[in-house]
Scaffold this motif. Structure first.
Motif, PDB file in Angstrom:
ATOM      1  N   MET A 187      -2.266  18.957  -6.069  1.00  0.00           N
ATOM      2  CA  MET A 187      -1.753  17.437  -5.619  1.00  0.00           C
ATOM      3  C   MET A 187      -1.891  16.782  -6.892  1.00  0.00           C
ATOM      4  O   MET A 187      -3.100  16.578  -7.487  1.00  0.00           O
ATOM      5  N   ASP A 188      -0.761  16.074  -7.152  1.00  0.00           N
ATOM      6  CA  ASP A 188      -0.644  15.217  -8.253  1.00  0.00           C
ATOM      7  C   ASP A 188      -1.406  13.697  -7.842  1.00  0.00           C
ATOM      8  O   ASP A 188      -1.638  13.739  -6.687  1.00  0.00           O
ATOM      9  N   PHE A 189      -1.478  12.798  -8.870  1.00  0.00           N
ATOM     10  CA  PHE A 189      -2.268  11.548  -8.565  1.00  0.00           C
ATOM     11  C   PHE A 189      -1.338  10.734  -7.639  1.00  0.00           C
ATOM     12  O   PHE A 189      -1.949  10.158  -6.644  1.00  0.00           O
ATOM     13  N   ARG A 190      -0.406  10.652  -7.623  1.00  0.00           N
ATOM     14  CA  ARG A 190       0.691   9.779  -6.983  1.00  0.00           C
ATOM     15  C   ARG A 190       0.571  10.387  -5.438  1.00  0.00           C
ATOM     16  O   ARG A 190       0.467   9.377  -4.510  1.00  0.00           O
ATOM     17  N   THR A 191       0.637  11.676  -5.184  1.00  0.00           N
ATOM     18  CA  THR A 191       0.413  12.030  -3.710  1.00  0.00           C
ATOM     19  C   THR A 191      -0.683  11.740  -3.216  1.00  0.00           C
ATOM     20  O   THR A 191      -1.073  11.553  -2.013  1.00  0.00           O
ATOM     21  N   PHE A 192      -1.887  11.980  -4.138  1.00  0.00           N
ATOM     22  CA  PHE A 192      -3.247  11.876  -3.769  1.00  0.00           C
ATOM     23  C   PHE A 192      -3.481  10.164  -3.206  1.00  0.00           C
ATOM     24  O   PHE A 192      -3.952  10.254  -2.217  1.00  0.00           O
ATOM     25  N   ALA A 193      -2.830   9.322  -4.093  1.00  0.00           N
ATOM     26  CA  ALA A 193      -3.079   8.006  -3.901  1.00  0.00           C
ATOM     27  C   ALA A 193      -2.328   7.415  -2.651  1.00  0.00           C
ATOM     28  O   ALA A 193      -2.957   6.608  -1.960  1.00  0.00           O
ATOM     29  N   THR A 194      -1.174   8.077  -2.435  1.00  0.00           N
ATOM     30  CA  THR A 194      -0.246   7.846  -1.112  1.00  0.00           C
ATOM     31  C   THR A 194      -1.295   8.173   0.164  1.00  0.00           C
ATOM     32  O   THR A 194      -1.274   7.663   0.930  1.00  0.00           O
ATOM     33  N   SER A 195      -1.701   9.600  -0.132  1.00  0.00           N
ATOM     34  CA  SER A 195      -2.415  10.164   0.932  1.00  0.00           C
ATOM     35  C   SER A 195      -3.651   9.361   1.347  1.00  0.00           C
ATOM     36  O   SER A 195      -3.981   8.933   2.524  1.00  0.00           O
ATOM     37  N   ALA A 196      -4.201   8.984   0.380  1.00  0.00           N
ATOM     38  CA  ALA A 196      -5.507   8.195   0.391  1.00  0.00           C
ATOM     39  C   ALA A 196      -5.254   6.716   1.092  1.00  0.00           C
ATOM     40  O   ALA A 196      -6.105   6.422   2.316  1.00  0.00           O
ATOM     41  N   ILE A 197      -4.109   6.230   0.821  1.00  0.00           N
ATOM     42  CA  ILE A 197      -3.838   4.777   1.447  1.00  0.00           C
ATOM     43  C   ILE A 197      -3.645   4.963   2.656  1.00  0.00           C
ATOM     44  O   ILE A 197      -3.644   4.237   3.656  1.00  0.00           O
ATOM     45  N   MET A 198      -2.867   5.902   3.109  1.00  0.00           N
ATOM     46  CA  MET A 198      -2.221   6.326   4.460  1.00  0.00           C
ATOM     47  C   MET A 198      -3.292   6.576   5.127  1.00  0.00           C
ATOM     48  O   MET A 198      -3.570   6.247   6.536  1.00  0.00           O
ATOM     49  N   ASN A 199      -4.344   7.417   4.791  1.00  0.00           N
ATOM     50  CA  ASN A 199      -5.472   7.704   5.590  1.00  0.00           C
ATOM     51  C   ASN A 199      -6.279   6.477   5.898  1.00  0.00           C
ATOM     52  O   ASN A 199      -6.680   6.412   7.068  1.00  0.00           O
ATOM     53  N   PHE A 200      -6.501   5.453   4.797  1.00  0.00           N
ATOM     54  CA  PHE A 200      -7.292   4.229   5.204  1.00  0.00           C
ATOM     55  C   PHE A 200      -6.536   3.516   6.397  1.00  0.00           C
ATOM     56  O   PHE A 200      -7.262   3.080   7.280  1.00  0.00           O
ATOM     57  N   LEU A 201      -5.074   3.183   6.189  1.00  0.00           N
ATOM     58  CA  LEU A 201      -4.442   2.454   7.004  1.00  0.00           C
ATOM     59  C   LEU A 201      -4.349   3.064   8.507  1.00  0.00           C
ATOM     60  O   LEU A 201      -4.266   2.350   9.475  1.00  0.00           O
ATOM     61  N   ILE A 202      -4.197   4.294   8.440  1.00  0.00           N
ATOM     62  CA  ILE A 202      -4.108   4.957   9.908  1.00  0.00           C
ATOM     63  C   ILE A 202      -5.272   4.910  10.518  1.00  0.00           C
ATOM     64  O   ILE A 202      -5.241   4.456  11.846  1.00  0.00           O
ATOM     65  N   ALA A 203      -6.365   5.251   9.839  1.00  0.00           N
ATOM     66  CA  ALA A 203      -7.813   4.936  10.826  1.00  0.00           C
ATOM     67  C   ALA A 203      -8.010   3.357  11.192  1.00  0.00           C
ATOM     68  O   ALA A 203      -8.515   3.306  12.180  1.00  0.00           O
ATOM     69  N   LEU A 204      -7.867   2.626  10.267  1.00  0.00           N
ATOM     70  CA  LEU A 204      -7.760   1.305  10.362  1.00  0.00           C
ATOM     71  C   LEU A 204      -6.985   0.742  11.763  1.00  0.00           C
ATOM     72  O   LEU A 204      -7.297   0.350  12.711  1.00  0.00           O
ATOM     73  N   GLY A 205      -5.770   1.196  11.677  1.00  0.00           N
ATOM     74  CA  GLY A 205      -4.939   1.032  12.769  1.00  0.00           C
ATOM     75  C   GLY A 205      -5.250   1.464  13.999  1.00  0.00           C
ATOM     76  O   GLY A 205      -5.081   1.106  15.162  1.00  0.00           O
ATOM     77  N   VAL A 206      -5.658   2.903  14.184  1.00  0.00           N
ATOM     78  CA  VAL A 206      -6.113   3.407  15.347  1.00  0.00           C
ATOM     79  C   VAL A 206      -7.364   2.811  15.760  1.00  0.00           C
ATOM     80  O   VAL A 206      -7.354   2.297  17.001  1.00  0.00           O
ATOM     81  N   LEU A 207      -8.411   2.554  15.011  1.00  0.00           N
ATOM     82  CA  LEU A 207      -9.602   1.740  15.626  1.00  0.00           C
ATOM     83  C   LEU A 207      -9.031   0.342  16.129  1.00  0.00           C
ATOM     84  O   LEU A 207      -9.745   0.031  17.367  1.00  0.00           O
ATOM     85  N   LEU A 208      -8.275  -0.542  15.242  1.00  0.00           N
ATOM     86  CA  LEU A 208      -8.191  -1.695  15.601  1.00  0.00           C
ATOM     87  C   LEU A 208      -7.266  -1.653  17.140  1.00  0.00           C
ATOM     88  O   LEU A 208      -7.378  -2.473  17.996  1.00  0.00           O
ATOM     89  N   GLY A 209      -6.198  -0.798  17.195  1.00  0.00           N
ATOM     90  CA  GLY A 209      -5.510  -0.755  18.213  1.00  0.00           C
ATOM     91  C   GLY A 209      -6.177  -0.479  19.478  1.00  0.00           C
ATOM     92  O   GLY A 209      -6.155  -1.175  20.359  1.00  0.00           O
ATOM     93  N   GLY A 210      -7.043   0.571  19.182  1.00  0.00           N
ATOM     94  CA  GLY A 210      -7.654   0.992  20.476  1.00  0.00           C
ATOM     95  C   GLY A 210      -8.690   0.109  20.961  1.00  0.00           C
ATOM     96  O   GLY A 210      -8.781  -0.209  22.083  1.00  0.00           O
TER      97      GLY A 210
END
Length: 109
Positions: free
Chosen positions: A1-24
């Motif tokens: 996994m290159d850095f760009r893919t890793f950074a994209t995945s990390a940002i998406m993980n952060f925002l998905i967890a944030l959205g699931v908890l806020l929305g719930g």
């Protein structure tokens, strides 16, 4: 996994967890109003109860991540292990950030 893919995945993980908890939590407050329960207490309660589910949703299920960690440990690829642990940490950070926001909105500690 290159850095760009890793950074994209990390940002998406952060925002998905944030959205699931806020929305719930916000929707649990709306549901509490419908069933005549205190919405702020309910939102605050669900902020803690939904944390693990927000993390699991963000990382896409635990089995894939555990499988990748196992391959990294047994395959001698410590870099991959660190990357997956950082992806889990980014999801945990997103869930914790959402929990802090909910506690701040409800003025509960």
């Amino acid at each position: 996994m290159d850095f760009r893919t890793f950074a994209t995945s990390a940002i998406m993980n952060f925002l998905i967890a944030l959205g699931v908890l806020l929305g719930g939590c916000l929707l649990s407050g709306v549901g509490a109003i419908f069933v005549s329960k205190p919405p702020l207490f309910t939102m605050n309660d669900y902020a803690e109860r939904l944390k693990i589910w927000a993390i699991v949703a963000a990382i896409g299920g635990t089995f894939d991540t555990i499988d990748e960690l196992e391959k990294g440990f047994l395959g001698g690829a410590p870099g991959e292990v660190v990357k997956h642990l950082l992806l889990i940490a980014s999801a945990m950070t997103g869930a914790h950030t959402a929990s802090i926001i909910i506690h701040w909105l409800t003025q509960e500690s």
